[in-house]
Each structure stands twice: as C-alpha cells, then as structure tokens.
Motif scaffolding. Structure first.
Motif, PDB file in Angstrom:
ATOM      1  N   ILE A  27     -26.608 -51.811  47.049  1.00  0.00           N
ATOM      2  CA  ILE A  27     -27.150 -51.300  48.304  1.00  0.00           C
ATOM      3  C   ILE A  27     -26.265 -51.772  49.437  1.00  0.00           C
ATOM      4  O   ILE A  27     -26.087 -52.974  49.638  1.00  0.00           O
ATOM      5  CB  ILE A  27     -28.606 -51.772  48.517  1.00  0.00           C
ATOM      6  N   VAL A  82     -25.527 -47.239  47.439  1.00  0.00           N
ATOM      7  CA  VAL A  82     -26.572 -46.500  48.125  1.00  0.00           C
ATOM      8  C   VAL A  82     -26.650 -47.085  49.524  1.00  0.00           C
ATOM      9  O   VAL A  82     -26.781 -48.305  49.677  1.00  0.00           O
ATOM     10  CB  VAL A  82     -27.940 -46.671  47.418  1.00  0.00           C
ATOM     11  N   HIS A  83     -26.538 -46.238  50.534  1.00  0.00           N
ATOM     12  CA  HIS A  83     -26.603 -46.731  51.905  1.00  0.00           C
ATOM     13  C   HIS A  83     -28.050 -46.765  52.380  1.00  0.00           C
ATOM     14  O   HIS A  83     -28.698 -45.732  52.496  1.00  0.00           O
ATOM     15  CB  HIS A  83     -25.765 -45.849  52.840  1.00  0.00           C
ATOM     16  N   ILE A  84     -28.543 -47.988  52.613  1.00  0.00           N
ATOM     17  CA  ILE A  84     -29.867 -48.198  53.203  1.00  0.00           C
ATOM     18  C   ILE A  84     -29.669 -49.255  54.287  1.00  0.00           C
ATOM     19  O   ILE A  84     -29.443 -50.424  53.963  1.00  0.00           O
ATOM     20  CB  ILE A  84     -30.908 -48.688  52.178  1.00  0.00           C
ATOM     21  N   ALA A 109     -37.914 -49.113  52.408  1.00  0.00           N
ATOM     22  CA  ALA A 109     -37.374 -48.215  51.379  1.00  0.00           C
ATOM     23  C   ALA A 109     -37.835 -48.622  49.985  1.00  0.00           C
ATOM     24  O   ALA A 109     -38.191 -47.771  49.167  1.00  0.00           O
ATOM     25  CB  ALA A 109     -35.850 -48.191  51.441  1.00  0.00           C
ATOM     26  N   LYS A 144     -34.924 -39.120  50.510  1.00  0.00           N
ATOM     27  CA  LYS A 144     -34.250 -39.729  51.657  1.00  0.00           C
ATOM     28  C   LYS A 144     -32.876 -40.296  51.321  1.00  0.00           C
ATOM     29  O   LYS A 144     -31.933 -40.157  52.085  1.00  0.00           O
ATOM     30  CB  LYS A 144     -35.121 -40.831  52.260  1.00  0.00           C
ATOM     31  N   TYR A 145     -32.752 -40.955  50.156  1.00  0.00           N
ATOM     32  CA  TYR A 145     -31.508 -41.654  49.828  1.00  0.00           C
ATOM     33  C   TYR A 145     -30.693 -40.978  48.718  1.00  0.00           C
ATOM     34  O   TYR A 145     -29.622 -41.455  48.356  1.00  0.00           O
ATOM     35  CB  TYR A 145     -31.804 -43.107  49.456  1.00  0.00           C
ATOM     36  N   LYS A 159     -35.175 -44.309  42.837  1.00  0.00           N
ATOM     37  CA  LYS A 159     -35.652 -45.587  43.355  1.00  0.00           C
ATOM     38  C   LYS A 159     -35.556 -46.637  42.259  1.00  0.00           C
ATOM     39  O   LYS A 159     -35.970 -46.396  41.128  1.00  0.00           O
ATOM     40  CB  LYS A 159     -37.095 -45.454  43.829  1.00  0.00           C
TER      41      LYS A 159
END
Length: 94
Positions: free
Chosen positions: A43, A61-63, A71, A82-83, A87
């Motif tokens: 992340i 994964v950009h969060i 998230a 969204k991502y 998940k």
C-alpha cells in the motif's frame, strides 16, 4: 491524530486488526520477490500529488495515509470499486 513533533498522522486507533503484525525492514530485492510471488499487498500511502509528481510504485495500491483506516473497514465491493483491487483480508500480509 497528529504527533506534534513530526507532523505525521497516526492511524494507530483505526487499524482494526490490520496492525497486529510485526513490521520489519526488507531490502528492495526482498520486496520485489514478495510482490512477484503475490504474497503481499503493498500500500502506497503517499498523497495523490506525490503519485502524480513522482510516479506510482509498480504493483502497489495507492491509498492515501488519511484513508487507510477507513479503506480497510470498507466492504469488499466498495473497496474494489474505489481502489480497483481486491480488499485484503485480516490474514493477508500488507
């Protein structure tokens, strides 16, 4: 919550069982091997402007940091929407 001495945001209170693992330093080669084996989810918690200016870390994964706690509590369908990633489960390595 901010720690005044560094100005960094703390997400400790919003990890919800995702922060139970012990963190350790790894080398770039170890990270590449883990990403290639698909045994971790990386992340990238930088801000969006940092991604735009410096580029995305491949296989990450950009969060943004201020969204991570929320998230990881999303339902899987909303997270995927969204991502654009599945998940992670509480047993996955992040």
């Amino acid at each position: 919550k901010y720690r005044k001495e560094s100005g960094l945001k703390s997400i400790k209170g919003s990890c919800h069982n995702f922060c139970t693992a012990i963190s350790k330093d790894i080398t770039f080669k170890e990270l590449k091997d883990l990403l290639n084996s698909k045994s971790i989810m990386l992340i990238d918690v930088r801000e969006t402007w940092e991604i735009l200016e410096h580029g995305k870390i491949p296989e990450s994964v950009h969060i943004p940091l201020d969204e991570v706690g929320e998230a990881l509590q999303m339902n899987p369908r909303d997270f995927k929407e969204k991502y654009n990633e599945v998940k992670p489960s509480k047993s996955d390595s992040l």
